[in-house]
Design an enzyme around this catalytic site. Structure first.
Site, PDB file in Angstrom:
ATOM      1  N   HIS A  54       0.726  -1.302   0.044  1.00 11.45           N
ATOM      2  CA  HIS A  54       0.132  -0.029   0.136  1.00 11.45           C
ATOM      3  C   HIS A  54       0.919   1.189  -0.177  1.00 11.45           C
ATOM      4  CE1 HIS A  54      -2.699   2.838   2.198  1.00 11.45           C
ATOM      5  NE2 HIS A  54      -3.641   2.814   1.218  1.00 11.45           N
ATOM      6  N   GLU A  81       0.690  -0.608  -4.819  1.00 13.39           N
ATOM      7  CA  GLU A  81      -0.477   0.415  -4.933  1.00 13.39           C
ATOM      8  C   GLU A  81       0.324   1.566  -4.784  1.00 13.39           C
ATOM      9  OE1 GLU A  81      -3.553   2.998  -3.410  1.00 13.39           O
ATOM     10  OE2 GLU A  81      -1.794   2.539  -2.449  1.00 13.39           O
ATOM     11  N   ASP A  83      -0.897   6.287  -5.618  1.00 15.21           N
ATOM     12  CA  ASP A  83      -2.011   7.288  -5.996  1.00 15.21           C
ATOM     13  C   ASP A  83      -1.555   8.272  -6.680  1.00 15.21           C
ATOM     14  OD1 ASP A  83      -3.941   6.122  -3.410  1.00 15.21           O
ATOM     15  OD2 ASP A  83      -2.189   6.513  -2.690  1.00 15.21           O
ATOM     16  N   HIS A  96      -0.913  10.760  -2.490  1.00 15.12           N
ATOM     17  CA  HIS A  96      -1.866  10.434  -1.985  1.00 15.12           C
ATOM     18  C   HIS A  96      -3.168  11.625  -1.705  1.00 15.12           C
ATOM     19  CE1 HIS A  96      -5.191   9.348   1.138  1.00 15.12           C
ATOM     20  NE2 HIS A  96      -5.063   8.371   0.454  1.00 15.12           N
ATOM     21  N   GLU A 155      -4.282   3.954  -8.006  1.00 12.54           N
ATOM     22  CA  GLU A 155      -5.428   4.924  -7.777  1.00 12.54           C
ATOM     23  C   GLU A 155      -5.700   6.011  -8.335  1.00 12.54           C
ATOM     24  OE1 GLU A 155      -8.101   6.327  -3.788  1.00 12.54           O
ATOM     25  OE2 GLU A 155      -6.515   4.730  -3.624  1.00 12.54           O
TER      26      GLU A 155
END
Length: 295
Positions: A54, A81, A83, A96, A155
């Site tokens: 993450h 992962e 962002d 993020h 994301e």
């Protein structure tokens, strides 16, 4: 007339109380779990399960930086992962929050800063002084670092006030330029972002992010309270939910509807193991280094 007015007031108050309660639960649920447990070894399973680093290995290095991505590459994680937001001059950057305040030594909205201005900020020192000088990377830099050695779960975020114009197209262009179609997956909380991806002729896997579904009711929460079922997400391959909503019944229901589910974000190795036992297809964690696999 008085009684009807009183009834309307009571109903309005009850709706507001329900929404406030759900909002409180949502805010408290969004944090990640603590990680004070020792590492574990996952036994071999008949079905494929995925461990997701993450924001990179963000327990070891500053989140969403090249340092965190490189640390994640050293772990047994299947996915990394990250962002993405978009700079003032239309560059896809890995961070993020819609602002730089929390993770860097700067202030302001990502959308109001050029890439050159973002690159001047220190994105490492707040995590640990040993990472001082770490910069906000571009998505292109992350794609070059990963190079298909692991899958990349990207994301796509919304700006503080508005959606980024062209973020979906620019992200897809970068994936195409780096020939990364086979090892990239896109996810978002926001339906308009997913819909814009689905409307292109670019075939790539997508995941729908949400907090979870209220048991026994046609109500779910992504970035807001919504009513209905998941048919609108039929083009997504997975619906990813928060660990607090990860029951065996909900996971089974998602599977029966044709969706996989990746649970976010769990840092306890024992709980990660339990989530896989409940049927989760993937688990996101800030500490992928604590989970290894049996040979």
């Amino acid at each position: 007339m008085r009684k009807r007015s009183d009834l309307n007031w009571v109903l309005k108050w009850a709706r507001q109380a329900l929404l406030l309660s759900l909002l409180f639960f949502f805010v408290s649920a969004c944090g990640s779990s603590g990680s004070s447990e020792q590492a574990i070894v996952l036994k071999k399973q008949l079905r494929k399960v995925s461990l997701v680093a993450h924001r990179g290995a963000s327990g070891l290095a500053p989140e969403n930086t090249l340092a965190a991505v490189k640390k994640a590459l050293e772990t047994t994680a299947d996915y990394i992962e990250v962002d993405v937001h978009q700079s003032k001059d239309g560059q896809v950057v890995v961070i993020h929050d819609p602002t730089v305040d929390r993770t860097t030594n700067g202030t302001g909205r990502v959308a109001d800063l050029t890439l050159a201005e973002l690159k001047k900020l220190d994105a490492g020192a707040k995590h640990d002084s040993s990472f001082a000088g770490e910069r906000i990377p571009t998505l292109a830099q992350v794609l070059r670092a990963v190079k298909g050695k692991k899958k990349l779960l990207i994301e796509l975020k919304k700006g503080e006030d508005n959606y980024y114009q062209g973020l979906e197209e620019n992200t897809l262009r970068l994936i195409r330029e780096h020939r990364a179609e086979e090892w990239c997956v896109l996810q978002s909380f926001h339906d308009p972002i997913l819909e814009r991806i689905w409307q292109t002729d670019f075939v790539i896997s997508t995941h729908k992010l949400m907090v979870g579904k209220i048991p026994l009711l046609p109500i779910y929460i992504d970035h807001e309270l919504k009513f209905g079922n998941f048919e609108r997400y039929s083009e997504a391959t997975a619906i990813n939910i928060h660990r607090y909503f990860a029951s065996k019944a909900l996971i089974k229901s998602l599977h029966n509807q044709g969706f996989k589910t990746f649970i976010w974000t769990e840092d306890s190795p024992k709980n990660i193991k339990k989530l896989f036992e409940l049927g989760a297809d993937g688990v996101m964690t800030n500490h992928p280094e604590l989970v290894t696999r049996a040979e």
